[in-house]
Design a protein around this motif. Structure first.
Motif, mmCIF file in Angstrom:
data_model
loop_
_atom_site.group_PDB
_atom_site.id
_atom_site.type_symbol
_atom_site.label_atom_id
_atom_site.label_comp_id
_atom_site.label_asym_id
_atom_site.label_seq_id
_atom_site.Cartn_x
_atom_site.Cartn_y
_atom_site.Cartn_z
ATOM 1 N N ARG A 80 0.734 -1.080 -0.061
ATOM 2 C CA ARG A 80 0.169 0.019 0.136
ATOM 3 C C ARG A 80 0.749 1.278 -0.007
ATOM 4 O O ARG A 80 0.674 2.094 -0.832
ATOM 5 N N VAL A 81 1.662 1.317 0.674
ATOM 6 C CA VAL A 81 2.751 2.496 0.773
ATOM 7 C C VAL A 81 3.615 2.769 -0.520
ATOM 8 O O VAL A 81 3.402 3.751 -0.961
ATOM 9 N N ARG A 82 3.831 1.532 -1.039
ATOM 10 C CA ARG A 82 4.605 1.498 -2.574
ATOM 11 C C ARG A 82 3.714 2.239 -3.449
ATOM 12 O O ARG A 82 3.950 3.175 -4.384
ATOM 13 N N GLY A 83 2.291 1.716 -3.297
ATOM 14 C CA GLY A 83 1.207 2.570 -4.159
ATOM 15 C C GLY A 83 0.913 4.083 -3.832
ATOM 16 O O GLY A 83 0.974 4.640 -4.845
ATOM 17 N N ASP A 84 1.145 4.438 -2.591
ATOM 18 C CA ASP A 84 1.014 5.681 -2.364
ATOM 19 C C ASP A 84 2.185 6.573 -2.863
ATOM 20 O O ASP A 84 1.897 7.647 -3.421
ATOM 21 N N TRP A 85 3.280 5.927 -2.632
ATOM 22 C CA TRP A 85 4.368 6.617 -3.440
ATOM 23 C C TRP A 85 4.329 6.826 -5.050
ATOM 24 O O TRP A 85 4.598 7.861 -5.415
ATOM 25 N N MET A 86 3.682 5.870 -5.409
ATOM 26 C CA MET A 86 3.554 5.765 -7.070
ATOM 27 C C MET A 86 2.455 6.739 -7.289
ATOM 28 O O MET A 86 2.567 7.571 -8.224
#
Length: 164
Positions: A124-130
């Motif tokens: 989820r955090v990686r998705g937020d960064w994306m």
């Protein structure tokens, strides 16, 4: 030593010392967000070192000495870490079926749940960064870091290395 420039960071070259600090700050922000999420999901006492220790235990279990070697910490420090994980219900001690003199440390369902939830939060955090930076920029950053980091980049001994 020269004074840092009064210019905004975007309008000047960075200083060499900033790169490791920015990388660490990015790591820290992700880990802080992870642990805030884990606390809301039933793991309020989980700490960053616990994740490394649970990875060192692994799916097949390990002795406390093996955990210490994998983490790069002393046998005594590993024993204290294992004791804390036992108190929190993340691991259990069991007889080693291959050697009755040894005790294995094994993940409990609670420990497996912590690792599974951690993996979900990281995604989820990686998705937020994306979403914030753009998927291509994040993928490029990951590719660049893979290129610059030694092949065996995933090491569990971070806590021992940081501790000196």
């Amino acid at each position: 030593m020269s004074e840092p420039s009064p210019l905004p960071a975007e309008s000047r070259e960075s200083y060499g010392f900033e790169l490791p600090l920015l990388l660490f700050a990015g790591f820290r922000s992700i880990i802080d967000e992870l642990h805030a999420d884990l606390a809301r999901q039933g793991h309020p006492d989980a700490r960053p070192a616990h994740g490394f220790a649970l990875q060192a235990v692994g799916r097949g279990g390990a002795t406390a000495s093996e955990v210490g070697r994998r983490l790069g910490i002393s046998k005594q420090a590993a024993g204290k870490t294992v004791d804390r994980l036992l108190q929190l219900g993340y691991v259990e001690r069991a007889d080693d079926p291959s050697d009755a003199r040894r005790k294995l440390v094994r993940l409990t369902p609670h420990g497996v749940d912590l690792l599974a939830r951690s993996a979900e939060v990281f995604e989820r955090v990686r998705g937020d960064w994306m979403a914030a930076l753009g998927a291509e920029r994040v993928r490029a950053m990951e590719a660049d870091l893979r290129r610059m980091v030694p092949q065996a980049f995933f090491r569990l001994d971070v806590a021992g290395w940081l501790g000196g």
